[in-house]
Motif scaffolding. Sequence first.
Motif: not given
Length: 242
Positions: A88-90, A97-98, A101-105, A202-215
Amino acid sequence: MYEAESGTMSDNTYTGYNFEFSEKSIRLGFIRKVYGILMLQLLATVGIIALFLYVDSVRLYSQQNPWMWYLALVMMMVTLIMLACCPDVRRRFPINFIVLVAFTLCEGFLLGALSSNYNQDAVIIAVGITAVVSAALTLFAFQTKWDFTAWGGMLFVFVIVLFCFGILCAIIQNKYATLAYSALGALLFSAYLVFDTQLMIGGRHKYSLSPEEYIFAALNLYLDIVQLFMFILTMVGSAQND
């Protein structure tokens, strides 16, 4: 993460080429978003490292105030757990994004403090090698027919083995053992970079991330590159000390 499956859509939605085109467009947009976020993270990290390397007052102030290191470490761990373990956070804007950014800094601050203990040339060489290796592995992940997404369990086992080997190296304090540990760590996170890149493709690979999981995807790639840089920096620094 979900398992890639092929199927058909009902006649009142998408069919054939239209559905395939829509899927590819969504995935390409997802990839562009992930790499856009990743580039900003890496630029911010490199900028912070440069401050520690070339601005003496920044380096001295951090050394005279060790509480900053502990605070950055705690905040880094907290934000990492939030992004990795709380969907729910990511996925919720703008909190995702907040937190990112905190993690990256915080991560950039810790890397800057670590890099300041090495020769400037060693850090620059490590950054250059990391950039070349990361770019080459990314191209390999996009082009290869090998599916690395099914190797997640094996890579996790290697992480545990590497962790145990790292404890042994800390006890025996041997230069060659440290070099071996760093080389193995660099190889492992090179494999993880390919693994996480293919999860994003994604594509032909067995596992992939949902497009919602860009973070989450950007976080995984960033951590792979950071870990790769740290192991390469250790090897370069040890070689220069000979």
